[in-house]
Design an enzyme around this catalytic site. Structure first.
Site, short mmCIF file in Angstrom:
data_model
loop_
_atom_site.label_atom_id
_atom_site.label_comp_id
_atom_site.label_asym_id
_atom_site.label_seq_id
_atom_site.Cartn_x
_atom_site.Cartn_y
_atom_site.Cartn_z
CD GLU A 10 -3.15 -0.74 0.23
OE1 GLU A 10 -2.85 -0.43 -0.95
OE2 GLU A 10 -4.33 -0.84 0.63
CB THR A 30 -5.76 8.43 -2.88
OG1 THR A 30 -6.34 7.27 -3.46
CG2 THR A 30 -5.75 8.25 -1.36
#
Lengths: 306, 306
Positions: A130, A183
């Protein structure tokens, strides 16, 4: 066994009052990874399907590659591995796409090596993936994708991830609109400080949500699915957001909100029939706003990657 | 029946990560109220014992009087009532003293009238008493005093109070040091804005606490009894606070913190023996700081005022 195919489900993180701490796994859709042990001491990304998906083939930049490399390095193994990735989840959708590939790859390599690590111990390696994919080593997508069900990330330092023993039977509608939302932008609208009164609201609601999920109590789940921290700032990124929330509730959803950092929308319902109808209605609102979307409907997974 | 005696327990509110939303009731100590129906259509405070307690005898200023008046007015009754109050809880202690008198008086009048209201319906009238006593109509003391057990105040508007179905067996040590700490001052140190990261910590911990209480899981209860919002600012009001926390943990408490807005300290333990020892140790630290204190040890009540 020197080859295995593993499926890891899409996940919803930032579940309303559970901003940054709560996620859950769908039963489907998800990514699939085929892992094959080789004798050449190298990790290779052999293929990524469908061909239209633009993801790095470099092990250091691909989430499945990073995750496998991190695990092998941690256990001091120089095992060679071929990775074939079937990327079913849309990228940048808020459906935990990057995390699902890493989760599938980790469960696969762990299985092929005779499970040297527990499922919980896989999570830090998925978080490394991630970090590569989105700049922060967050756990609220990868943990549910690996463990299944509803998962609480209580604390990061040291990492404390808790599988929530829920008794509520829930179905999720996940609607992915074809709009781009980075994001980074979604994160940027959040203020580093929030009102104390909003923090108190959030704690009251997440406590009630836990009670509702465990008791179970649908009414309580429904009342507590509110977000005082992120949703008020992020709603503007989703065309028709207010109408979506209203329509989802009017058609029987217990609650709805932004999935992850968006742009996908999740809704939780008590039956598959309601979840399907709610998904269709949300899609209709996107259509009205001239936005195409896909609807996914599934139960909350009671298993993680498998 | 035209006369009844009701006991209402002390309560701990602001339970660490449950700042402003979570409270629980002790089995004892508590306040007692003797209520007698009269024929003269007047509410009167007949006596307050012990004589050393300085509390208003005026119905409009005494929490028991305010609560009874609010209830009678709400149901349109002109019933006359004599109130005798046995005030066992120290004032301004953070032990829910003002709330306990109101809770006892409300359960008493409701019982004498044949229970026209449910226990939950009594709470708003007790909140009116809290408004008189400390300027804000908060529910996190009166709700557990009326209902017993652990209670979540999810929302104030509209009021939503939830009895938490806990499975953990817990004992509380409550230590009241003889120092003066005004709620006003305790409130003043809190900032109207807090860090988003602290809010996230608080939500992670209260969610984990709910899981720990309901599952039950002592380890999880212990890890999650942290407060990122109020305790860091209020600790300075309690001499020896850091040492108190350390010593409580070292002697087996699952967690400890400030009770209400202080100055009392609560600690939760798994047995009465541990709770007693923890209470004694906390008292010893206050003594070292030349502060007298009382120690109360009891199970968490599974009933409210009775």
């Amino acid at each position: 066994m020197n080859s295995i195919r593993v499926f890891a489900p899409a996940t919803v993180s930032n579940v309303s009052c559970g901003f940054d701490v709560l996620g859950f796994a769908m039963d489907g859709p998800g990514d699939e990874v085929q892992l094959t042990l080789t004798s050449d001491q190298e990790i290779k990304i052999r293929s990524i399907l469908p061909a239209s998906v633009k993801l790095p083939m470099s092990v250091e930049k691909n989430t499945a590659g990073v995750a496998v490399k991190s695990l092998l390095s941690a256990i001091g193994s120089k095992q060679g591995v071929d990775i074939e990735l079937a990327k079913n989840l849309p990228l940048g959708s808020g459906m935990g796409s990057s995390g699902a590939s890493a989760a599938a790859a980790l469960v696969a390599i762990n299985e092929l090596l005779g499970n040297p690590l527990s499922r919980n111990e896989l999570i830090p390696h998925a978080m490394e993936a991630e970090r590569i994919a989105c700049g922060s080593a967050h756990a609220d997508n990868v943990a549910p994708s690996i463990l299944g069900g509803f998962v609480l990330v209580r604390e990061y330092d040291p990492l404390d991830v808790i599988s929530i023993p829920i008794k509520a039977k829930l179905w999720c509608s996940l609607v992915h609109p074809h709009i781009e939302l980075k994001t980074k932008d979604s994160r940027k609208v959040l203020k580093p400080q929030i009102l104390l009164t909003d923090a108190v609201k959030q704690t009251g609601n997440i406590a009630a949500l836990m009670i509702g999920l465990m008791k179970p109590d649908s009414d309580l789940i429904s009342k507590s699915l509110q977000d005082a921290i992120a949703e008020p700032w992020r709603a503007k990124f989703i065309p028709g957001f207010d109408e979506i929330k209203k329509v989802a509730a009017a058609h029987g959803a217990l609650g709805s909100g932004i999935s992850g950092s968006g742009p996908s929308i999740y809704a939780l319902s008590e039956t598959k029939v309601i979840a399907q109808k709610v998904g269709d209605q949300i899609q209709a609102i996107f259509r009205k706003n001239k936005i195409n979307s896909e609807v996914y409907v599934s139960a909350i997974s009671d298993q993680g990657a498998h």
